[in-house]
Write an enzyme that holds these catalytic residues in place. Structure first.
Site, PDB file in Angstrom:
ATOM      1  N   SER A 110       8.619  40.686 -17.178  1.00 46.68           N
ATOM      2  CA  SER A 110       9.402  41.870 -16.827  1.00 46.68           C
ATOM      3  C   SER A 110       8.845  42.467 -15.544  1.00 46.68           C
ATOM      4  CB  SER A 110       9.304  42.882 -17.966  1.00 46.68           C
ATOM      5  OG  SER A 110       9.502  44.200 -17.483  1.00 46.68           O
ATOM      6  N   GLU A 139      18.435  32.631 -23.784  1.00 44.04           N
ATOM      7  CA  GLU A 139      19.462  33.662 -23.571  1.00 44.04           C
ATOM      8  C   GLU A 139      20.552  33.159 -22.627  1.00 44.04           C
ATOM      9  OE1 GLU A 139      17.235  37.941 -24.091  1.00 44.04           O
ATOM     10  OE2 GLU A 139      16.704  36.764 -22.345  1.00 44.04           O
ATOM     11  N   HIS A 149      23.141  34.685 -44.513  1.00 41.65           N
ATOM     12  CA  HIS A 149      23.291  36.100 -44.127  1.00 41.65           C
ATOM     13  C   HIS A 149      22.039  36.632 -43.427  1.00 41.65           C
ATOM     14  CE1 HIS A 149      26.766  36.175 -46.928  1.00 41.65           C
ATOM     15  NE2 HIS A 149      25.972  35.418 -47.666  1.00 41.65           N
ATOM     16  N   LYS A 173       5.505  41.912 -21.239  1.00 39.79           N
ATOM     17  CA  LYS A 173       6.678  41.169 -21.689  1.00 39.79           C
ATOM     18  C   LYS A 173       6.635  39.672 -21.379  1.00 39.79           C
ATOM     19  CE  LYS A 173      10.035  42.451 -23.382  1.00 39.79           C
ATOM     20  NZ  LYS A 173      11.191  43.225 -22.954  1.00 39.79           N
TER      21      LYS A 173
END
Ligand code: ARG
Length: 460
Positions: free
Chosen positions: A277, A290, A156, A283
């Protein structure tokens, strides 16, 4: 241009129809298999006396020259020739003249395309197997470095029990192993030679289908000509194996993304695997995992689109089957690319093992071990569970960890506690789990050895 099938027509096809109907834009990728299949067919036709041997030889030589020309980038395919099969036949005509017309004896594009797609899928299965093996190799090599690094195992997404980082990484080796087995199994049903089925009813010429199978390295020939030209379940199986592999890659990618977050800080992606970024100078984004996660969506789409194309098709060949190719090509390309990126990602990632271990502090993830202590002293497990549950509540209320409890405090919950050693360290918790498949060092070494057996000796 006049069509190879133009005999019964009095009017040319409209250009719109040519464009709509043509598959050459994508099935050109099958050229090698198409030529190899035609060479085998022509060779067999010559051997069986269906066409003169000299003609067979002329056809085979012509096809080999065309193959060399395509490889050298000298050939441009023609949309009016519809698909790869007719493009190559047309090129053969231009090269060797009317003898080319004998190649298609006892053959239809329906069994020809079934052959080409099967040959393509066979080749992709071999490449994917190698790519999966490379991922397994990288996981095993990484796991070997982290046999003694303990991290929280989750259920979980909550700390559950401490485990070696190696155990977590090796879990994926077994998933990818089952993927390899799924592809291998699908290979058996792909490895069936359909040529000789003609358009759908077979042929009256005395072909030697087994000879063609032998020339092309197929282990079986198809049993039913109608099935042979209309079956694409082998492709659906291939896409299904691709979809499951993508799902496994996506789960790993998701963990890398979470672990790479500031909150976890468990891993540091290599600069070569991350991007910045355009606005926020600080960033460093995990684009590679992804994209691996996202591309799973298109592979699922490929599977759904083929299943939907097949559903409701009456026997035998229908032009709908031409829509099998793009999903197959797309899924194979995507899976191969993602597997490659996954190997690079795993091999270049730094695991912040100190931080992983530190996150276990005071997380009660050795609660089961405390309960097991009581069980060993004769307390039924359910009661031990209840007792330890109350200890956890007490600790939370008083801002304590298990390690902070005195023997006196422990005894308040159960007289069976005899020493504060009942609270095991994470190391002891890990090494106490000594059953086959769990986390003790010897078991881990056993697992690692088994995982290594799945991987062939590296070529390099
Ligand atoms: N381009 C076609 C395909 O991919 C080849 C078979 C065409 N057969 C036919 N009868 N029109 O399925």
């Amino acid at each position: 241009m006049s069509k190879l099938w133009g005999g019964r027509f009095s009017k040319a096809t409209s250009e719109d129809v040519d464009r709509f109907n043509a598959s050459i834009g994508f099935d050109c990728r099958l050229w090698e298999f198409d030529i190899e299949g035609s060479i085998a067919h022509a060779t067999m036709l010559g051997e069986c006396g269906v066409i003169p041997t000299e003609d067979a030889q002329t056809i085979v030589n012509g096809l080999k020259e065309i193959e060399a020309d395509i490889r050298a980038g000298k050939v441009e395919f023609d949309i009016a020739a519809e698909d790869i099969h007719m493009n190559i036949e047309k090129l053969l005509h231009e090269r060797i003249g009317p003898v080319a017309g004998r190649l298609h004896t006892a053959r239809s594009r329906n069994d020809q395309v079934a052959l080409d797609v099967r040959m393509y899928v066979r080749a992709q299965i071999k490449s994917i197997d190698q790519a999966l093996e490379s991922v397994q190799r990288t996981l095993v090599e990484t796991a070997e470095k982290h046999l003694d690094d303990i991290i929280p195992g989750y259920t979980h997404l909550q700390h559950a029990q401490p485990v070696p980082l190696a155990h977590h990484l090796l879990a994926y080796v077994w998933m990818f192993q089952r993927d390899r087995e799924r592809f291998e199994d699908c290979y058996k049903r792909t490895d069936v030679m359909p040529l000789g089925s003609g358009a759908m009813a077979g042929t009256s010429f005395p072909l030697n289908r087994h000879r063609v199978a032998e020339l092309l390295g197929f282990s079986k020939v198809s049993e039913n000509s109608m099935d042979a030209v209309s079956a694409r379940d082998f492709a659906a199986e291939f896409l299904s194996a691709c979809a499951i592999t993508s799902m496994h890659m996506s789960r790993f990618a998701e963990e890398m993304i979470i672990w790479n977050s500031r909150e976890f800080g468990f891993v540091e992606l290599d600069d070569s695997m991350a991007t910045g970024s355009s606005l926020m100078p600080q960033k460093k984004n995990p684009d590679v995992p992804e994209l691996i996660r996202a591309k799973t969506g298109r592979v699922y789409g490929d599977l759904m689109s083929l299943l939907t194309v097949l559903k409701g098709l009456p026997l035998t060949y229908n032009k709908d089957l031409q829509e099998d190719k793009e999903p197959i090509f797309d899924a194979a390309d995507t899976v191969l690319m993602c597997l490659k990126m996954l190997s690079l990602l795993i091999g270049s990632t730094t695991f912040n093992t100190e931080r992983m271990k530190a996150s276990l502090k005071g997380d009660f993830s050795n609660a089961v071990d405390l309960a097991d202590y009581l069980v060993r002293r004769g307390v039924p497990f359910r009661s031990a569970h209840e007792i330890v549950g109350r200890i956890v509540a007490y600790c939370i209320e008083n801002g304590k960890a298990f390690e902070d409890l005195s023997l006196g405090e422990l005894k308040r919950f159960s007289e069976e506690f005899e020493s504060t050693d009942a609270v095991s360290s994470v190391e002891n918790a890990v090494s106490a789990r000594n059953v086959y498949g769990s986390t003790a060092r010897d078991r881990m070494l056993e697992q690692l050895a088994a995982a290594k057996k799945l991987i062939r000796a590296s070529d390099s």
